[in-house]
Design a protein around this motif. Structure first.
Motif, short mmCIF file in Angstrom:
data_model
loop_
_atom_site.label_atom_id
_atom_site.label_comp_id
_atom_site.label_asym_id
_atom_site.label_seq_id
_atom_site.Cartn_x
_atom_site.Cartn_y
_atom_site.Cartn_z
N MET A 1 36.75 36.73 40.77
CA MET A 1 37.96 36.26 40.13
C MET A 1 38.03 36.85 38.61
O MET A 1 36.83 37.13 37.94
N THR A 2 39.13 37.02 38.34
CA THR A 2 39.25 37.77 36.87
C THR A 2 38.94 36.87 35.54
O THR A 2 39.38 35.68 35.63
N ALA A 3 38.20 37.29 34.70
CA ALA A 3 38.02 36.59 33.48
C ALA A 3 39.26 36.91 32.58
O ALA A 3 39.61 38.12 32.30
N LEU A 4 39.37 35.86 31.97
CA LEU A 4 40.69 35.70 30.95
C LEU A 4 39.88 36.06 29.56
O LEU A 4 40.45 37.01 28.74
N MET A 5 38.76 35.53 29.28
CA MET A 5 38.05 35.57 28.06
C MET A 5 36.59 34.87 28.50
O MET A 5 36.51 33.93 29.43
N SER A 6 35.64 35.36 27.70
CA SER A 6 34.15 34.39 27.71
C SER A 6 34.00 34.24 26.37
O SER A 6 34.21 34.74 25.26
N LEU A 7 33.39 33.02 26.03
CA LEU A 7 32.71 32.46 25.18
C LEU A 7 31.32 31.78 25.33
O LEU A 7 31.23 31.10 25.91
N GLY A 8 30.33 32.89 24.88
CA GLY A 8 29.07 32.72 25.09
C GLY A 8 28.59 32.68 26.55
O GLY A 8 29.31 33.23 27.55
N PRO A 9 28.23 31.34 27.08
CA PRO A 9 27.86 30.97 28.56
C PRO A 9 29.24 30.83 29.42
O PRO A 9 29.22 30.53 30.68
N VAL A 10 30.33 30.57 28.79
CA VAL A 10 31.55 30.16 29.50
C VAL A 10 32.57 31.04 29.80
O VAL A 10 32.97 31.81 28.73
#
Length: 140
Positions: A1-10
């Motif tokens: 699945m494509t990531a749109l953005m990550s914030l730490g572990p999320v």
């Protein structure tokens, strides 16, 4: 699945779907009054900036409530987290200043079929080595 953005572990993806993000940057200046002239402004560098991430989850179909719980735990831990765009471009370190949720179309258990969320972030400097264990606890 494509990531749109990550914030730490999320990781925000099509399950924990970001619908928009907003960035605000500011510069800091020291004002020096000059007799008979307009004030002179001296740059003091980058001021704290803010980011707002807005998204939606559909718990009944895709899940995502755990992601909101992780974001709340990170907010309560008050530790800096790395923010990265989906193309792997680092945005910087941030603190979660606020997290809001709006649940709509409640099911029989009171869980929203659609949950809109907003994460308010405050840009901060890179954390020191002493913060490493606190940050790692969020990932484990």
């Amino acid at each position: 699945m494509t990531a749109l953005m990550s914030l730490g572990p999320v990781v925000f993806d099509l399950v924990t779907n970001l619908t928009e993000h907003q960035k605000k940057g500011e510069s800091a200046f020291a004002k020096h009054e000059v007799v008979g002239s307009a004030p002179i402004y001296e740059t003091m560098g980058e001021n704290e900036g803010t980011f707002t991430l807005t998204g939606v989850i559909h718990p009944a179909h895709f899940g995502g409530l755990g992601t909101l719980a992780t974001l709340e735990a990170a907010r309560l831990a008050a530790v800096p987290l790395p923010l990265m765009r989906g193309d792997y471009t680092p945005v910087g370190w941030v603190l979660i200043q606020g997290l809001s949720e709006l649940s709509g179309y409640l099911d029989e258990k009171g869980v929203g079929r659609e949950v809109q969320f907003s994460v308010e972030l405050l840009r901060v400097g890179s954390p020191g080595v002493g913060m490493a264990s606190s940050i790692l606890r969020l990932f484990l």
